[in-house]
Design a protein around this motif. Structure first.
Motif, PDB file in Angstrom:
ATOM      1  N   GLY A 198      -0.544  16.301  10.332  1.00 59.38           N
ATOM      2  CA  GLY A 198      -1.820  15.984  10.965  1.00 59.38           C
ATOM      3  C   GLY A 198      -2.898  15.881   9.906  1.00 59.38           C
ATOM      4  N   ASP A 199      -3.894  15.068  10.164  1.00 64.69           N
ATOM      5  CA  ASP A 199      -4.963  14.872   9.192  1.00 64.69           C
ATOM      6  C   ASP A 199      -5.876  16.090   9.198  1.00 64.69           C
ATOM      7  N   GLY A 200      -6.316  16.494   8.017  1.00 62.72           N
ATOM      8  CA  GLY A 200      -7.202  17.642   7.937  1.00 62.72           C
ATOM      9  C   GLY A 200      -6.998  18.415   6.651  1.00 62.72           C
ATOM     10  N   PRO A 201      -7.654  19.568   6.515  1.00 65.93           N
ATOM     11  CA  PRO A 201      -7.590  20.349   5.275  1.00 65.93           C
ATOM     12  C   PRO A 201      -6.174  20.751   4.875  1.00 65.93           C
ATOM     13  N   ALA A 202      -5.314  21.098   5.845  1.00 67.52           N
ATOM     14  CA  ALA A 202      -3.944  21.514   5.500  1.00 67.52           C
ATOM     15  C   ALA A 202      -3.192  20.376   4.821  1.00 67.52           C
ATOM     16  N   LEU A 203      -3.393  19.162   5.270  1.00 63.58           N
ATOM     17  CA  LEU A 203      -2.758  18.002   4.641  1.00 63.58           C
ATOM     18  C   LEU A 203      -3.280  17.811   3.229  1.00 63.58           C
ATOM     19  N   ASP A 204      -4.588  17.923   3.063  1.00 61.10           N
ATOM     20  CA  ASP A 204      -5.177  17.748   1.734  1.00 61.10           C
ATOM     21  C   ASP A 204      -4.621  18.758   0.739  1.00 61.10           C
ATOM     22  N   VAL A 205      -4.493  20.004   1.161  1.00 60.33           N
ATOM     23  CA  VAL A 205      -3.976  21.056   0.275  1.00 60.33           C
ATOM     24  C   VAL A 205      -2.507  20.802  -0.058  1.00 60.33           C
ATOM     25  N   PHE A 206      -1.730  20.394   0.931  1.00 64.78           N
ATOM     26  CA  PHE A 206      -0.303  20.138   0.712  1.00 64.78           C
ATOM     27  C   PHE A 206      -0.098  19.016  -0.296  1.00 64.78           C
ATOM     28  N   LEU A 207      -0.854  17.953  -0.169  1.00 65.62           N
ATOM     29  CA  LEU A 207      -0.719  16.828  -1.091  1.00 65.62           C
ATOM     30  C   LEU A 207      -1.259  17.160  -2.476  1.00 65.62           C
ATOM     31  N   ASP A 254       0.846  -1.188   0.000  1.00 63.36           N
ATOM     32  CA  ASP A 254       0.000   0.000   0.000  1.00 63.36           C
ATOM     33  C   ASP A 254       0.883   1.240   0.000  1.00 63.36           C
ATOM     34  N   TRP A 255       0.732   2.096  -1.017  1.00 60.89           N
ATOM     35  CA  TRP A 255       1.530   3.318  -1.092  1.00 60.89           C
ATOM     36  C   TRP A 255       0.625   4.532  -1.153  1.00 60.89           C
ATOM     37  N   ASP A 256       0.903   5.505  -0.273  1.00 61.59           N
ATOM     38  CA  ASP A 256       0.132   6.749  -0.259  1.00 61.59           C
ATOM     39  C   ASP A 256       0.963   7.787   0.486  1.00 61.59           C
ATOM     40  N   PRO A 257       1.308   8.918  -0.143  1.00 62.89           N
ATOM     41  CA  PRO A 257       2.067   9.961   0.561  1.00 62.89           C
ATOM     42  C   PRO A 257       1.398  10.433   1.839  1.00 62.89           C
ATOM     43  N   ARG A 258       0.112  10.226   1.942  1.00 60.67           N
ATOM     44  CA  ARG A 258      -0.612  10.618   3.155  1.00 60.67           C
ATOM     45  C   ARG A 258      -0.062   9.906   4.388  1.00 60.67           C
ATOM     46  N   PHE A 259       0.417   8.656   4.208  1.00 64.08           N
ATOM     47  CA  PHE A 259       0.957   7.913   5.346  1.00 64.08           C
ATOM     48  C   PHE A 259       2.105   8.681   5.998  1.00 64.08           C
ATOM     49  N   LEU A 260       2.946   9.288   5.183  1.00 63.93           N
ATOM     50  CA  LEU A 260       4.076  10.060   5.688  1.00 63.93           C
ATOM     51  C   LEU A 260       3.632  11.388   6.266  1.00 63.93           C
ATOM     52  N   TYR A 261       2.864  12.139   5.495  1.00 69.83           N
ATOM     53  CA  TYR A 261       2.621  13.534   5.873  1.00 69.83           C
ATOM     54  C   TYR A 261       1.531  13.723   6.913  1.00 69.83           C
ATOM     55  N   ILE A 307       8.999  19.504   2.411  1.00 76.18           N
ATOM     56  CA  ILE A 307       9.492  18.994   1.126  1.00 76.18           C
ATOM     57  C   ILE A 307      10.777  18.196   1.336  1.00 76.18           C
ATOM     58  N   ALA A 308      11.659  18.718   2.172  1.00 77.32           N
ATOM     59  CA  ALA A 308      12.938  18.037   2.433  1.00 77.32           C
ATOM     60  C   ALA A 308      12.738  16.663   3.050  1.00 77.32           C
ATOM     61  N   ALA A 309      11.622  16.470   3.760  1.00 78.64           N
ATOM     62  CA  ALA A 309      11.369  15.185   4.421  1.00 78.64           C
ATOM     63  C   ALA A 309      11.035  14.073   3.437  1.00 78.64           C
ATOM     64  N   TRP A 310      10.590  14.445   2.242  1.00 75.70           N
ATOM     65  CA  TRP A 310      10.155  13.428   1.278  1.00 75.70           C
ATOM     66  C   TRP A 310      11.251  12.406   0.981  1.00 75.70           C
ATOM     67  N   GLY A 311      12.454  12.871   0.732  1.00 72.57           N
ATOM     68  CA  GLY A 311      13.529  11.959   0.354  1.00 72.57           C
ATOM     69  C   GLY A 311      13.928  10.985   1.445  1.00 72.57           C
ATOM     70  N   PRO A 312      14.418  11.485   2.580  1.00 76.51           N
ATOM     71  CA  PRO A 312      14.888  10.559   3.620  1.00 76.51           C
ATOM     72  C   PRO A 312      13.779   9.758   4.278  1.00 76.51           C
TER      73      PRO A 312
END
Length: 203
Positions: free
Chosen positions: A28-37, A16-23, A73-78
């Motif tokens: 935190g879950d909510g509108p800010a996460l949805d906009v970021f993704l 199962d792959w979803d960037p939401r798992f990381l971010y 953004i920097a967190a995506w890689g590591p």
């Protein structure tokens, strides 16, 4: 036909792959996460990594556009492996059953050449059952480009007509069919078992 080998996709077929798992852990879950993704670390942006672009380049470009999100953004890689969840339900057992029956297993994955090694090491227990895995970022070719399937078949020593390809994306299945493979659109493990059984595989 009577198939003799199975070639799997990895993301959203085996795992199962979803960037939401990381971010969701960082924002935190909510509108800010949805906009970021939706607007920042989009799937189109990430696809550049699958095509072989270095994260240092893509992250620098994205940070220029969204400097207030530089740390995220920097967190995506590591932390990319944290965007990959558990094995898809029933898929570990299916792989184990095919392997135990002597069916040759392979994979073609759209995956960054930088992010692949730590994930491969983490999931060695399952991925060691595969006789070959072609990673798009290493080849600088991505599904559904026919050249990637042809390269993989040549490397695996398979005739297209003997191979069943499984992917969750219809365009990738169509790409496999275009080069002569049997293509199966992944829905879930029980459905896939049924299709593989119908093709003469011991599941």
């Amino acid at each position: 036909m009577r198939a003799s080998a199975v070639v799997f996709d990895i993301g959203n077929v085996l795992y199962d792959w979803d960037p939401r798992f990381l971010y969701e852990r960082l924002i935190g879950d909510g509108p800010a996460l949805d906009v970021f993704l939706r607007d920042v670390v989009t799937r189109d942006w990430h696809f550049q990594h699958d095509a072989g672009r270095p994260f240092a380049e893509t992250s620098a470009e994205l940070t220029t556009r969204y400097p207030h999100h530089a740390a995220l953004i920097a967190a995506w890689g590591p932390c990319f492996a944290d965007s990959i969840g558990d094995a898809m339900p029933g898929m570990t057992a299916l792989v184990e059953d095919l392997d135990a029956a002597g069916v040759p297993l392979f994979a073609i994955t759209n995956f960054s050449h930088e992010f692949w090694p730590p994930f491969r090491a983490r999931e060695a227990a399952l991925l060691d059952r595969f006789r070959g895995i072609v990673v798009s970022g290493e080849e600088r070719l991505t599904k559904p480009d026919p050249a990637l399937y042809r390269l993989a078949l040549d490397r695996f020593g398979l005739d297209a007509g003997d191979a069943v390809f499984v992917d969750d994306r219809a365009e990738n299945v169509a790409g496999a069919i275009a080069v002569g493979m049997t293509g199966l659109h992944f829905v879930d493990a029980p459905t896939l078992r049924g299709h593989l059984h119908d093709l003469g595989l011991p599941v």
